[in-house]
Scaffold this active site. Sequence first.
Site, PDB file in Angstrom:
ATOM      1  N   HIS A 186       0.835  -1.331   0.063  1.00 29.18           N
ATOM      2  CA  HIS A 186       0.024  -0.098   0.093  1.00 29.18           C
ATOM      3  C   HIS A 186       0.742   1.246  -0.009  1.00 29.18           C
ATOM      4  O   HIS A 186       1.920   1.192   0.720  1.00 29.18           O
ATOM      5  CB  HIS A 186      -0.916   0.009   1.296  1.00 29.18           C
ATOM      6  CG  HIS A 186      -2.095   0.883   1.198  1.00 29.18           C
ATOM      7  ND1 HIS A 186      -1.874   2.177   1.234  1.00 29.18           N
ATOM      8  CD2 HIS A 186      -3.448   0.956   0.897  1.00 29.18           C
ATOM      9  CE1 HIS A 186      -2.803   2.952   1.378  1.00 29.18           C
ATOM     10  NE2 HIS A 186      -3.801   2.248   0.891  1.00 29.18           N
TER      11      HIS A 186
ATOM     12  N   CYS B 259      -3.824   2.932  -4.279  1.00 29.13           N
ATOM     13  CA  CYS B 259      -5.043   3.616  -3.692  1.00 29.13           C
ATOM     14  C   CYS B 259      -5.107   5.166  -4.129  1.00 29.13           C
ATOM     15  O   CYS B 259      -3.911   5.854  -3.931  1.00 29.13           O
ATOM     16  CB  CYS B 259      -4.419   3.634  -1.902  1.00 29.13           C
ATOM     17  SG  CYS B 259      -5.445   4.611  -1.092  1.00 29.13           S
TER      18      CYS B 259
ATOM     19  N   HIS C  75      -7.789   0.323  -3.913  1.00 35.97           N
ATOM     20  CA  HIS C  75      -8.490   1.114  -3.355  1.00 35.97           C
ATOM     21  C   HIS C  75      -8.917   2.346  -4.005  1.00 35.97           C
ATOM     22  O   HIS C  75      -8.219   3.096  -4.332  1.00 35.97           O
ATOM     23  CB  HIS C  75      -7.799   1.408  -1.985  1.00 35.97           C
ATOM     24  CG  HIS C  75      -7.510   0.462  -0.958  1.00 35.97           C
ATOM     25  ND1 HIS C  75      -6.630   0.710  -0.007  1.00 35.97           N
ATOM     26  CD2 HIS C  75      -7.776  -0.917  -1.180  1.00 35.97           C
ATOM     27  CE1 HIS C  75      -6.434  -0.770   0.560  1.00 35.97           C
ATOM     28  NE2 HIS C  75      -7.194  -1.356   0.082  1.00 35.97           N
TER      29      HIS C  75
ATOM     30  N   ASP D 254     -12.926   2.623  -1.004  1.00 40.46           N
ATOM     31  CA  ASP D 254     -12.268   2.730   0.071  1.00 40.46           C
ATOM     32  C   ASP D 254     -12.908   4.371   0.743  1.00 40.46           C
ATOM     33  O   ASP D 254     -13.049   5.227   0.557  1.00 40.46           O
ATOM     34  CB  ASP D 254     -10.627   3.186   0.089  1.00 40.46           C
ATOM     35  CG  ASP D 254      -9.636   2.871   0.906  1.00 40.46           C
ATOM     36  OD1 ASP D 254     -10.121   1.943   1.935  1.00 40.46           O
ATOM     37  OD2 ASP D 254      -8.729   3.512   1.034  1.00 40.46           O
ATOM     38  N   HIS D 255     -13.099   3.674   2.278  1.00 41.24           N
ATOM     39  CA  HIS D 255     -13.598   5.056   3.108  1.00 41.24           C
ATOM     40  C   HIS D 255     -15.083   5.255   2.593  1.00 41.24           C
ATOM     41  O   HIS D 255     -15.511   5.102   1.424  1.00 41.24           O
ATOM     42  CB  HIS D 255     -12.740   6.051   3.253  1.00 41.24           C
ATOM     43  CG  HIS D 255     -11.627   5.816   3.755  1.00 41.24           C
ATOM     44  ND1 HIS D 255     -10.452   6.881   4.157  1.00 41.24           N
ATOM     45  CD2 HIS D 255     -10.834   4.542   4.151  1.00 41.24           C
ATOM     46  CE1 HIS D 255      -9.404   6.142   4.578  1.00 41.24           C
ATOM     47  NE2 HIS D 255      -9.577   4.886   4.606  1.00 41.24           N
TER      48      HIS D 255
ATOM     49  N   TYR E  95     -15.226   3.663   7.488  1.00 39.23           N
ATOM     50  CA  TYR E  95     -15.809   2.211   6.844  1.00 39.23           C
ATOM     51  C   TYR E  95     -17.374   2.160   7.374  1.00 39.23           C
ATOM     52  O   TYR E  95     -17.636   1.219   7.859  1.00 39.23           O
ATOM     53  CB  TYR E  95     -14.714   1.187   7.591  1.00 39.23           C
ATOM     54  CG  TYR E  95     -13.547   1.219   7.113  1.00 39.23           C
ATOM     55  CD1 TYR E  95     -13.196   0.661   5.725  1.00 39.23           C
ATOM     56  CD2 TYR E  95     -12.410   1.883   7.841  1.00 39.23           C
ATOM     57  CE1 TYR E  95     -11.927   0.555   5.345  1.00 39.23           C
ATOM     58  CE2 TYR E  95     -11.072   1.908   6.901  1.00 39.23           C
ATOM     59  CZ  TYR E  95     -11.010   1.444   6.226  1.00 39.23           C
ATOM     60  OH  TYR E  95      -9.641   1.464   5.281  1.00 39.23           O
TER      61      TYR E  95
END
Length: 202
Positions: free
Chosen positions: A43, A81, A108, A161-162, A180
Amino acid sequence: EFLKGNMEVASKLSKEKLRENLAFFLKEVIPVAENLGTQMALHPDDPPFPVFGIPRIASNYEDLKYVLECYPSPNNGLTFCSGSLGANLKNDLPKMITYFGDKIHFVHLRNIIVREDGSFYESTHLEGSVPMRQVMQALVDEQTKRLAVGRKDVAIPLRPDHGHVLLYDKANKNEFYPGYSLIGRALGLAELSGLEQGIRNF
């Protein structure tokens, strides 16, 4: 005191030394991953700039190129990401997907808005400083390339993501970790899925 001591040690490490440590780790771990048939996916740094004076080593094209070249292997790959890499406006995310696409093992997708002073905050998945349409197009193009050469990993695992705190989430904040949320991420997934289908079919 323990944390403070760790910070003092970490703050004395140079970028070169941190890179050496990562290379040592990968040279030990990737052969095991190859034997097990496991794909490792690094990541990127989040955020992609130094924090408390500690250098970052996975924040841009040059960093990721180093990571992949220090131990070349199909099992040595990346988690792409868009939120982490997108916080550095110098990163051309669609081009990075094109360059490193065959080594992207996980994705992500999130969006952020970068202010003039370099600070940033998370926005909705489709709106912000990350050109999400171009990012999704690059990912679809990578899948097309994989399909053409007969790779088995055409379907790259992807997650929204998020997510913002919406509806049910507002009354149940103790049921999820920050970022999340159930409804917020479901909305993000729906938006990203619609974007992908639009690119594939129109």
